[in-house]
Write an enzyme that holds these catalytic residues in place. Structure first.
Site, mmCIF file in Angstrom:
data_model
loop_
_atom_site.group_PDB
_atom_site.id
_atom_site.type_symbol
_atom_site.label_atom_id
_atom_site.label_comp_id
_atom_site.label_asym_id
_atom_site.label_seq_id
_atom_site.Cartn_x
_atom_site.Cartn_y
_atom_site.Cartn_z
ATOM 1 N N THR A 4 -4.166 9.680 -3.953
ATOM 2 C CA THR A 4 -4.175 9.754 -2.484
ATOM 3 C C THR A 4 -3.115 10.735 -1.988
ATOM 4 O OG1 THR A 4 -5.011 7.512 -2.307
ATOM 5 C CG2 THR A 4 -3.911 8.376 -0.367
ATOM 6 N N GLU B 151 0.839 -1.214 0.000
ATOM 7 C CA GLU B 151 0.000 0.000 0.000
ATOM 8 C C GLU B 151 0.873 1.263 0.000
ATOM 9 O OE1 GLU B 151 -2.855 1.089 -0.662
ATOM 10 O OE2 GLU B 151 -4.138 1.346 1.096
#
Ligand code: HSE
Length: 307
Positions: free
Chosen positions: A181, A128
């Site tokens: 993000t 991630e």
């Protein structure tokens, strides 16, 4: 067993008040993955369908997560990954996390389950980090544990599994624009006024209490975010309209899913969740923005083995 096929579901992180700590797992949208044991050591990615993503394992979230579990397992063989991606990267419903969590779940199964879910979370977080620039577990934990989860701390890693009220349904609208993000994080303030902090942690506490006591009214009153949403909503066209129409249609609460651009709503019952889907549709159908809508039960199982 040398090959496994799994379904790795999409997830909603933050859940309004719980920035970087709360998340829940969706049921009706996710990626299919096939992982095969290989004679050669290391990780290969032979195929990614759906979206263009790097096949080099060191540059791919699934590859990096796979390398992390492999390093800990210390085996003399390796694994090949095939991904049929249905969750668009940059959608805000945990696309990178689904690839990372799915990989470590599948490899763990093929190894005979030597690692627990918390250890799998730590491996997936390595993957991630490739996508978002820093390690966080608020999408990974609900994928691996299912239902609602709370990341109590990253160091040491502590994940709490929260109850999932049976009548709770999610509606997601995904306007087809990309929000990175890292960019959505860069918009956030470094410090917050104490008063806003107080309101936010009161809401996290009351949301968790509402989940435990099946108090839908309290859940509704807790789904508020006065810290992150005001900064990020500018990245999502028609956010205010979509939120207000969804609330008018009966949603318990509406917020940005993860770092956006997807918007999530929680409702009591599938009928309400479908009414909210209509409300989202009515907002976006008159714009030039393409969109997808999903209505989903909260998935209390998480990642599933298909075969
Ligand atoms: N908690 C993260 C954020 C989730 O909102 O930045 C995005 O992956």
């Amino acid at each position: 067993m040398d090959t496994i096929k799994i379904f790795s579901p999409a997830t909603v992180a933050n859940v309004s008040c719980g920035f970087d700590v709360l998340g829940f797992c969706l049921d009706s949208v996710g990626d299919d993955m096939i992982i095969r044991k290989t004679k050669s050591k290391g990780i290969t990615i032979s195929k990614i369908e759906g979206y263009k993503l790097p096949l080099n394992p060191e540059k791919n979230v699934a590859g990096v997560a796979g390398l992390a579990i492999l390093k800990a397992a210390q085996v003399t063989f390796g694994f090949d990954i095939e991904i049929c991606k249905r969750i668009k990267p940059g959608s805000g419903i945990g696309s990178s996390s689904a690839s990372a969590s799915g990989t470590v779940f599948a490899i763990n199964e093929l190894l005979g389950n030597p690692f627990n879910k918390k250890q799998l979370t730590a491996f997936a977080m390595k993957g991630e980090a490739v996508a978002s620039g820093n390690e966080h577990a608020d999408n990974i934990a609900p994928g691996l544990f299912g239902g609602f989860t709370l990341v109590k701390s990253l160091n040491p890693l502590e994940i709490l599994e929260l109850p999932t009220p049976k009548e709770l349904y999610a509606t997601i609208v995904h306007p087809q624009i990309e929000v990175k993000t890292s960019e959505a994080r860069a918009l956030l303030p470094k410090t917050i006024p104490l008063k806003k902090g107080i309101a936010q942690w009161a809401n996290v506490g009351s949301l968790v209490h509402g989940l435990h006591t099946l108090d839908y009214n309290l859940i509704s009153r807790s789904l508020e975010d006065n810290i992150v949403e005001p900064h990020r909503k500018q990245l999502i066209p028609y956010f205010d309209e979509a939120k207000s129409l969804a609330i008018q249609s009966g949603a318990l609460g509406v917020g940005i899913s993860g770092s956006g651009p997807s918007i999530f709503a929680l409702s009591q019952g599938e009928i309400k969740a479908k009414q909210v889907a209509k409300a989202f549709q009515n907002v976006y159908k008159n714009t030039t923005i393409d969109f997808k809508i999903y209505v989903s039960k909260i998935n209390s199982q998480g990642i599933k083995t298909i075969s």
